[in-house]
Enzyme design. Structure first.
Site, PDB file in Angstrom:
ATOM      1  N   HIS A  42       0.881  -1.178   0.000  1.00  0.00           N
ATOM      2  CA  HIS A  42       0.000   0.000   0.000  1.00  0.00           C
ATOM      3  C   HIS A  42       0.920   1.231   0.000  1.00  0.00           C
ATOM      4  O   HIS A  42       2.023   1.170   0.540  1.00  0.00           O
ATOM      5  CB  HIS A  42      -0.819  -0.059   1.295  1.00  0.00           C
ATOM      6  CG  HIS A  42      -1.891   0.969   1.436  1.00  0.00           C
ATOM      7  ND1 HIS A  42      -1.636   2.253   1.839  1.00  0.00           N
ATOM      8  CD2 HIS A  42      -3.226   0.893   1.260  1.00  0.00           C
ATOM      9  CE1 HIS A  42      -2.774   2.928   1.902  1.00  0.00           C
ATOM     10  NE2 HIS A  42      -3.753   2.123   1.553  1.00  0.00           N
ATOM     11  N   ASP A  84       3.048  -4.685   8.182  1.00  0.00           N
ATOM     12  CA  ASP A  84       1.820  -3.891   8.077  1.00  0.00           C
ATOM     13  C   ASP A  84       0.639  -4.870   8.168  1.00  0.00           C
ATOM     14  O   ASP A  84       0.395  -5.646   7.244  1.00  0.00           O
ATOM     15  CB  ASP A  84       1.862  -3.150   6.738  1.00  0.00           C
ATOM     16  CG  ASP A  84       0.548  -2.453   6.402  1.00  0.00           C
ATOM     17  OD1 ASP A  84      -0.439  -2.647   7.135  1.00  0.00           O
ATOM     18  OD2 ASP A  84       0.526  -1.724   5.395  1.00  0.00           O
ATOM     19  N   GLN A 138      -4.434  -5.264   6.774  1.00  0.00           N
ATOM     20  CA  GLN A 138      -5.383  -6.168   6.114  1.00  0.00           C
ATOM     21  C   GLN A 138      -5.397  -7.573   6.704  1.00  0.00           C
ATOM     22  O   GLN A 138      -6.265  -8.378   6.365  1.00  0.00           O
ATOM     23  CB  GLN A 138      -5.045  -6.269   4.614  1.00  0.00           C
ATOM     24  CG  GLN A 138      -5.263  -4.987   3.857  1.00  0.00           C
ATOM     25  CD  GLN A 138      -6.727  -4.568   3.792  1.00  0.00           C
ATOM     26  OE1 GLN A 138      -7.628  -5.400   3.905  1.00  0.00           O
ATOM     27  NE2 GLN A 138      -6.975  -3.293   3.624  1.00  0.00           N
ATOM     28  N   LYS A 177     -10.471  -1.331  10.429  1.00  0.00           N
ATOM     29  CA  LYS A 177     -10.547  -2.504   9.544  1.00  0.00           C
ATOM     30  C   LYS A 177     -11.107  -3.708  10.301  1.00  0.00           C
ATOM     31  O   LYS A 177     -11.405  -4.727   9.694  1.00  0.00           O
ATOM     32  CB  LYS A 177      -9.165  -2.874   9.002  1.00  0.00           C
ATOM     33  CG  LYS A 177      -8.395  -1.731   8.379  1.00  0.00           C
ATOM     34  CD  LYS A 177      -8.648  -1.595   6.908  1.00  0.00           C
ATOM     35  CE  LYS A 177      -7.621  -0.647   6.310  1.00  0.00           C
ATOM     36  NZ  LYS A 177      -8.045  -0.135   5.013  1.00  0.00           N
ATOM     37  N   CYS A 199      -4.690   2.445  -3.670  1.00  0.00           N
ATOM     38  CA  CYS A 199      -3.457   2.954  -3.037  1.00  0.00           C
ATOM     39  C   CYS A 199      -2.309   1.979  -3.235  1.00  0.00           C
ATOM     40  O   CYS A 199      -1.452   1.818  -2.342  1.00  0.00           O
ATOM     41  CB  CYS A 199      -3.649   3.244  -1.547  1.00  0.00           C
ATOM     42  SG  CYS A 199      -4.794   4.559  -1.220  1.00  0.00           S
TER      43      CYS A 199
HETATM   44  N1  PMP Z   1      -1.682  -0.683   4.673  1.00  0.00           N
HETATM   45  C1  PMP Z   1      -2.619  -1.425   4.078  1.00  0.00           C
HETATM   46  C2  PMP Z   1      -2.246  -2.789   3.567  1.00  0.00           C
HETATM   47  C3  PMP Z   1      -3.932  -0.948   3.979  1.00  0.00           C
HETATM   48  O1  PMP Z   1      -4.876  -1.683   3.393  1.00  0.00           O
HETATM   49  C4  PMP Z   1      -4.248   0.333   4.512  1.00  0.00           C
HETATM   50  C5  PMP Z   1      -5.664   0.903   4.426  1.00  0.00           C
HETATM   51  N2  PMP Z   1      -6.265   0.766   3.182  1.00  0.00           N
HETATM   52  C6  PMP Z   1      -3.229   1.063   5.107  1.00  0.00           C
HETATM   53  C7  PMP Z   1      -1.962   0.534   5.184  1.00  0.00           C
HETATM   54  C8  PMP Z   1      -3.466   2.422   5.682  1.00  0.00           C
HETATM   55  O2  PMP Z   1      -4.336   2.340   6.759  1.00  0.00           O
HETATM   56  P1  PMP Z   1      -4.967   3.675   7.412  1.00  0.00           P
HETATM   57  O3  PMP Z   1      -5.532   4.448   6.254  1.00  0.00           O
HETATM   58  O4  PMP Z   1      -6.002   3.158   8.344  1.00  0.00           O
HETATM   59  O5  PMP Z   1      -3.853   4.392   8.069  1.00  0.00           O
END
Ligand code: PMP
Length: 404
Positions: free
Chosen positions: A121, A198, A201, A224, A362
């Site tokens: 991401h 991270d 997910q 999430k 993203c």
């Molecule tokens: N890493 C991953 C794999 C994600 O899916 C996301 C959220 N889509 C994020 C980081 C960022 O999370 P947040 O927007 O809650 O900070």
């Protein structure tokens, strides 16, 4: 006993209509829905004990502080961290990653390198690029294959004695691939590199054991996994958290302040400057309780059933391509219809009350790899049903007919 109809009753939003149709919410990888057990905790906080924490002698402040610290202990137990002070409350995964990236500014040297994966991401790419710009260190990338899996033999070749950090998501948000983090962590440690996983997910589907993984940092977002937005966590091994400098200065994170010199508070407060999202932290704890009351094994088994059911049906639609066919994946299906822009499919599905995500999620490097502008992403949670999968399949067929 897992009973999806009973579970659905916990989520008020699931009974609303969208565009006159029953809501079919399949955008769970973007954010999950909130059960009344968590909503009640939020209402209770603002109705009964809203107060600032850690500094008041009055009853409300004590009560809020106790609940906030209890939530930290719940999260510690859930992730099996050795100490509660290894859990830092943040505003989310993005904040947690930036906190660590900032901390490594004074550690990295120009001759060092750090490794990310092709499946990240943007929030697990950009902070490290910024870190490399600040320090002169080199950023290397573990490549992926057509199935959307990381190529581990190439990872082995990237690791050198100058590798200081490795960052990989546990599960890819765009494709659902579950990455072999045990192997990644072990190999990184062999060259003395630290690892940040991270877990944005993975945490809605998997209960990670940070001690068994022997991971250095693990980060996640409450929204999430049935919790509120604006709330997240960073797990860091005590030694690392002691070594890293604070991210932000302000109230709460100090031991003593004079104009000549400030000393910092102990963990976890050193990283928690200012008034935090008190209600968010408490509700995060409630969300963890809720998910555990259903059970992560039951959640993963049921979601896998939904994934297989949906995949089999979608593959029967002519001209539909699924991206990310890893053997080991969570309940995410990223796909496109031949010659049709994902945005157009998403718009028609929305008219039918079906919420999916469209775009690059993203994760633009993944889209570049497949040479596509984006995908339609349906991501299933434990409160989705096979009837909702059927509605999705029908909707896609309708979109195909209208747009071809
Ligand atoms: N890493 C991953 C794999 C994600 O899916 C996301 C959220 N889509 C994020 C980081 C960022 O999370 P947040 O927007 O809650 O900070």
């Amino acid at each position: 006993m897992f009973n999806v109809e009973n579970i659905r009753k916990d989520f008020p939003i699931l009974s609303r209509k969208v565009n006159g149709k029953d809501l079919v919410y399949l955008d769970n990888a973007a954010t999950s829905q909130t059960p009344k057990q968590v909503i009640d905790v939020i209402v209770d906080y603002y109705s009964n004990y809203n107060a600032n924490i850690h500094r008041g002698v009055h009853a409300l402040s004590q009560e809020a502080t106790d609940k906030y610290e209890q939530a930290r202990h719940k999260i510690q137990a859930h992730f099996n961290a050795k100490h509660a002070h290894e859990i830092i409350f943040t505003s989310g995964t993005t904040h947690s990653i930036n906190l660590v990236a900032n901390g490594f500014t004074s550690i990295l040297k120009p001759e060092d390198n750090i490794i990310v994966s092709a499946l990240e991401h943007h929030s697990n790419i950009v902070p490290w690029q910024m870190l490399c710009e600040r320090t002169g260190a080199q950023l290397k990338v573990i490549p992926m294959n057509q199935a959307g899996e990381l190529i581990m033999s190439q990872y082995d070749n990237l690791l050198t004695e100058n590798t200081k950090l490795v960052f990989v998501n546990h599960v890819s948000n765009a494709l659902g691939t579950i990455n072999p983090i045990e192997y990644i962590i072990e190999k990184a440690h062999q060259v003395g590199a630290a690892v940040l996983i991270d877990g944005a997910q993975s945490t809605p589907h998997i209960k990670p054991d940070v001690q068994a993984l022997n991971v250095d940092f693990y980060v996640a977002s409450a929204h999430k996994l049935c919790g509120p937005t604006g709330q997240g966590m960073l797990y860091g091994k005590e030694d690392w958290l002691k070594k890293l400098p604070p991210y932000q200065g302000g109230g709460e994170m100090i031991a003593e302040v004079t104009f000549e010199k400030t000393t910092y508070a102990d963990l976890p407060h050193k990283f928690e400057a200012g008034t935090p999202n008190i209600c968010g932290g408490i509700a995060f704890g409630a969300a963890i309780d809720y998910m555990n009351s259903i059970g992560f094994e039951a959640i993963a088994n049921y979601e896998h059933e939904l994934l297989e059911y949906a995949t089999a049906q979608l593959l029967q639609i002519e001209g539909l391509t699924i991206y990310g066919t890893a053997k080991n994946k969570t309940s995410v299906i990223s796909f496109n219809l031949d010659g049709i822009h994902p945005y157009d499919v998403g718009t028609i599905l929305d008219k039918l009350g079906i919420a999916v995500r469209t775009g690059h999620h993203c994760a633009q490097p993944i889209m570049s790899f497949y040479n596509i502008p984006g995908t339609v992403r349906a991501s299933f949670a434990f409160y989705n049903t096979k009837a909702e999968v059927d509605a999705l399949v029908l909707g896609i067929k309708k979109a195909k007919m209208m747009l071809s």
